[in-house]
Design an enzyme around this catalytic site. Structure first.
Site, PDB file in Angstrom:
ATOM      1  N   HIS A   8      -7.947 -28.615  41.667  1.00 40.31           N
ATOM      2  CA  HIS A   8      -7.469 -27.404  41.447  1.00 40.31           C
ATOM      3  C   HIS A   8      -6.464 -26.985  42.556  1.00 40.31           C
ATOM      4  CE1 HIS A   8     -11.117 -26.563  43.414  1.00 40.31           C
ATOM      5  NE2 HIS A   8     -10.731 -25.238  43.696  1.00 40.31           N
ATOM      6  N   HIS A  41      -6.526 -24.481  44.779  1.00 38.36           N
ATOM      7  CA  HIS A  41      -7.026 -23.707  45.959  1.00 38.36           C
ATOM      8  C   HIS A  41      -6.693 -24.614  47.364  1.00 38.36           C
ATOM      9  CE1 HIS A  41     -10.091 -21.040  43.646  1.00 38.36           C
ATOM     10  NE2 HIS A  41      -8.875 -20.616  43.654  1.00 38.36           N
ATOM     11  N   ASP A  93      -8.008 -25.215  49.932  1.00 37.57           N
ATOM     12  CA  ASP A  93      -8.893 -25.962  50.643  1.00 37.57           C
ATOM     13  C   ASP A  93      -9.063 -27.274  49.819  1.00 37.57           C
ATOM     14  OD1 ASP A  93     -10.108 -24.378  48.710  1.00 37.57           O
ATOM     15  OD2 ASP A  93     -12.162 -24.898  49.568  1.00 37.57           O
ATOM     16  N   HIS A  94      -8.327 -27.475  48.929  1.00 38.33           N
ATOM     17  CA  HIS A  94      -8.370 -28.740  47.893  1.00 38.33           C
ATOM     18  C   HIS A  94      -6.813 -29.410  47.973  1.00 38.33           C
ATOM     19  CE1 HIS A  94     -12.214 -28.175  46.318  1.00 38.33           C
ATOM     20  NE2 HIS A  94     -12.089 -26.683  46.749  1.00 38.33           N
ATOM     21  N   HIS A 135     -13.670 -21.895  37.186  1.00 40.00           N
ATOM     22  CA  HIS A 135     -13.372 -21.338  38.695  1.00 40.00           C
ATOM     23  C   HIS A 135     -11.910 -21.115  38.676  1.00 40.00           C
ATOM     24  CE1 HIS A 135     -13.649 -21.832  42.935  1.00 40.00           C
ATOM     25  NE2 HIS A 135     -12.860 -22.605  42.955  1.00 40.00           N
ATOM     26  N   ASP A 181     -14.586 -27.679  42.423  1.00 39.95           N
ATOM     27  CA  ASP A 181     -15.440 -26.625  42.613  1.00 39.95           C
ATOM     28  C   ASP A 181     -16.041 -26.085  41.334  1.00 39.95           C
ATOM     29  OD1 ASP A 181     -14.675 -26.621  45.206  1.00 39.95           O
ATOM     30  OD2 ASP A 181     -13.680 -24.875  45.321  1.00 39.95           O
ATOM     31  N   HIS A 195     -17.803 -29.554  47.922  1.00 45.05           N
ATOM     32  CA  HIS A 195     -18.265 -28.664  49.016  1.00 45.05           C
ATOM     33  C   HIS A 195     -19.662 -29.184  49.517  1.00 45.05           C
ATOM     34  CE1 HIS A 195     -15.116 -25.561  49.902  1.00 45.05           C
ATOM     35  NE2 HIS A 195     -14.818 -25.517  48.565  1.00 45.05           N
TER      36      HIS A 195
END
Ligand code: ZN
Ligand code: FE
Length: 253
Positions: free
Chosen positions: A54, A56, A58-59, A112, A131, A169
């Site tokens: 996805h 975001h 942090d990905h 999400h 996530d 995570h």
């Protein structure tokens, strides 16, 4: 073929998949470039692909730098093509996609985010869930509805029980506290928590988790369980209502 776990940022995991003979490799969800570059250089790998579950930060945070350095292709969901940085190849729901490393299956699992996907590699018995599904937890609902997230998790429940779950995570310990607060008599959960604590004490990731264990221990996959519904005081046989209640409780846990 091998999967190496790469720790990124504070609690993210990226995954480097590589062929030990050809040294061709792919990375899933590079949060940042540096830790990935270190692993690539150490193992003399040739990075061919970046997969993003996805959009975001942090990905996808490492996309640009990695692409510049290795000239690899970035792969993501077709409907996220405007928000996954540097995307080259767009894939659809239910699409099988083959490259020189492996064949994978893409499933759209919104909740999400609206464009979240998972990546399943049959040959490696591996499912990359980003996530959406965590070990003993699930992602927060940012862009979807409870029903969408519930249905996405149901899709994941149907993979073979021995599938290894690689999530985005290291939230397992905190998630286990929440599962235990609702499902305190679940002996399988108690056993799993002992394993988790041992891994954490030894500085090891709690990932991958096995789907069969998640089915028995992850409270978010158990909202169809009558006992749990009763405990949450929701209407009988209303798993989505139970799921919604669990998600709300976890948001404030
Ligand atoms: Zn996310
Ligand atoms: Fe994340």
């Amino acid at each position: 073929m091998k999967i190496e776990i790469v720790k990124c940022l504070t609690d993210n995991y990226s995954y480097l998949i590589f062929d030990e003979k050809t040294l061709a490799s792919a990375v899933v969800d590079p949060s940042e470039a540096e830790p990935i570059i270190n692993k690539i250089e150490k193992n003399n790998l040739n990075l061919k692909y970046i997969f993003n579950t996805h959009h975001h930060y942090d990905h996808v945070g490492g996309n640009k730098k990695l692409k510049e350095k290795y000239n690899c292709k970035v792969i993501g969901f077709e409907k996220d093509k405007n928000r996954i940085p540097e995307i080259d190849i767009t894939l659809k729901d239910n699409q099988k996609w083959k490259n020189e490393l492996f064949e994978c299956l893409i499933l759209h699992i919104p909740g999400h985010t609206s464009g979240h996907i998972c990546i399943y590699i049959n040959e490696l018995n591996a499912l990359f869930t980003g996530d959406t599904l965590f070990s003993l937890g699930c992602g927060r609902i940012f862009e979807g509805t409870y029903k969408e997230m519930y249905e996405s998790l149901n899709k994941l429940k149907k993979f073979p029980p021995d599938t290894r779950i690689y999530c985005g995570h290291e939230y397992t310990k905190k998630n286990s506290d929440f599962c235990l607060s609702i499902d305190s008599k679940n002996s399988k959960l108690i056993n799993k928590i002992n394993e988790i604590n041992e891994n954490i004490q030894n500085g090891n990731p709690t990932i991958p988790s096995i789907l069969a264990d998640e089915l028995e221990c992850n409270i978010f996959l158990r909202s169809d369980n009558m006992e749990i519904q009763k405990q949450l005081s929701v209407n009988r046989d209303n798993p989505i209502e139970a799921f919604a209640k669990l998600r709300d409780l976890k948001d404030n846990f």
